[in-house]
Design an enzyme around this catalytic site. Sequence first.
Site, mmCIF file in Angstrom:
data_model
loop_
_atom_site.group_PDB
_atom_site.id
_atom_site.type_symbol
_atom_site.label_atom_id
_atom_site.label_comp_id
_atom_site.label_asym_id
_atom_site.label_seq_id
_atom_site.Cartn_x
_atom_site.Cartn_y
_atom_site.Cartn_z
ATOM 1 N N GLY A 1 -2.628 15.156 -45.884
ATOM 2 C CA GLY A 1 -3.664 15.341 -44.661
ATOM 3 C C GLY A 1 -3.539 16.847 -44.935
ATOM 4 O O GLY A 1 -3.780 17.600 -43.946
ATOM 5 N N ILE B 1 -7.712 12.688 -47.359
ATOM 6 C CA ILE B 1 -9.015 11.334 -47.680
ATOM 7 C C ILE B 1 -10.299 12.082 -47.855
ATOM 8 O O ILE B 1 -11.127 11.263 -48.322
ATOM 9 C CB ILE B 1 -8.759 10.633 -46.550
ATOM 10 C CG1 ILE B 1 -9.436 9.354 -46.750
ATOM 11 C CG2 ILE B 1 -9.347 11.298 -45.223
ATOM 12 C CD1 ILE B 1 -8.854 8.035 -46.029
ATOM 13 N N TYR C 1 -1.789 7.670 -29.237
ATOM 14 C CA TYR C 1 -1.305 8.611 -29.939
ATOM 15 C C TYR C 1 0.337 9.013 -29.526
ATOM 16 O O TYR C 1 1.229 9.003 -30.383
ATOM 17 C CB TYR C 1 -1.970 9.886 -29.628
ATOM 18 C CG TYR C 1 -1.694 11.020 -30.412
ATOM 19 C CD1 TYR C 1 -1.481 11.248 -31.803
ATOM 20 C CD2 TYR C 1 -0.960 12.217 -29.721
ATOM 21 C CE1 TYR C 1 -1.321 12.347 -32.349
ATOM 22 C CE2 TYR C 1 -0.812 13.252 -30.194
ATOM 23 C CZ TYR C 1 -0.869 13.483 -31.740
ATOM 24 O OH TYR C 1 -0.539 14.578 -32.251
ATOM 25 N N LYS D 1 3.798 8.557 -31.848
ATOM 26 C CA LYS D 1 4.346 9.657 -32.173
ATOM 27 C C LYS D 1 6.061 9.341 -31.476
ATOM 28 O O LYS D 1 6.955 9.690 -31.991
ATOM 29 C CB LYS D 1 3.989 10.847 -31.386
ATOM 30 C CG LYS D 1 2.752 11.542 -32.153
ATOM 31 C CD LYS D 1 3.127 11.773 -33.671
ATOM 32 C CE LYS D 1 1.911 12.451 -34.378
ATOM 33 N NZ LYS D 1 2.154 12.650 -35.895
HETATM 34 N N1 SER Z 1 -3.207 18.783 -29.872
HETATM 35 C C1 SER Z 1 -2.705 17.387 -29.844
HETATM 36 C C2 SER Z 1 -3.939 16.464 -29.285
HETATM 37 O O1 SER Z 1 -4.481 17.069 -28.180
HETATM 38 C C3 SER Z 1 -1.505 17.157 -29.123
HETATM 39 O O2 SER Z 1 -0.437 16.782 -30.302
HETATM 40 O O3 SER Z 1 -3.988 15.365 -29.291
#
Ligand code: SER
Length: 316
Positions: A9, A36, A143, A147
């Site tokens: 990445g 990628i 997300y 995490k």
């Molecule tokens: N900056 C990120 C987001 O807004 C937070 O980890 O998804």
Amino acid sequence: MKSRILIIGACGQIGTELTMALRARFGADKVVASDIREGDAQFMREGHFELLDATDFEAVEDIIFRYKVDTVYLMAAMLSAIAERFPSKAWDLNMNSLFHILNIAKDGKVKKVFWPSSIAVFGGTTPSQNTPQTTVMEPSTVYGISKQTGERWCEYYYKKFGVDVRSIRYPGLISYTTEPGGGTTDYAVDIYHRALKHGQYRCFLKEGTVLPMMYMEDAIKATIGIMDAKAEDIKIRSSYNLAGVSYAPEDVAESIKKHIPDFKISYDIDFRQSIADTWPESIDDSEARKDWGWSHSFDLESITKIMLDNLRDRYS
Ligand code: SER
């Protein structure tokens, strides 16, 4: 000697600056950038680069073998806003890329792993002021769930298999080199581009939405700092809270007005507001400060000056 660093990445918002910092520190030959997609011409010219899908286990293993990699920074991830649109793709990328690296490390093929976590691991039930390291965590975004799960796996692989994995919960990151893609804190970067280009910005978060933020140079310092620390000093193997500054959109607007007096901000909120509403306003990062000597340097006024100074040429 087996001692190269792989960044997965490497063309993203953090990866780009991290790659440049690691190349400067260890020499270009020691660093293998992968992504990628390709980076810009200069980035591609200045060191090793491999096209890599982070979810392709064999390709990852092959690069680690060919370049004699012993340290991996796994920066590939789908951020909060975009992950809401592609939940299973986000889960696949954010989770399986981590599993691959943890398993490779478990087999002794790499020695040290960095994996980024985020303030998104917290949720609406988390205390939002000075959020402690250990607290209620009920993330409500794809997300955030990925995490938080990743943090559990990192700690598990450390405890069960001795994998030396280290992690930070990044706040929103501000940089001028590469733009963020698909996050909830993206406004805090876009606003500078728009201020210079159009003299105004329509913000998708409402006034009063205070979020933890950090200038990229601080984030890179923290990333390299935690990787430099002695293994025994890393007491937390899920992920460390990390804090820089906290502010709301109108605070950025005020700081921009000191340089561009006619700058105007307006508000047109979208679904990202409901994500921001579940995230903390400020973070208690005393464990990181105590365990491996973290401290931040940049406040909002200095961030604004750096952003405007560096982006001005692009729009003049
Ligand atoms: N900056 C990120 C987001 O807004 C937070 O980890 O998804």
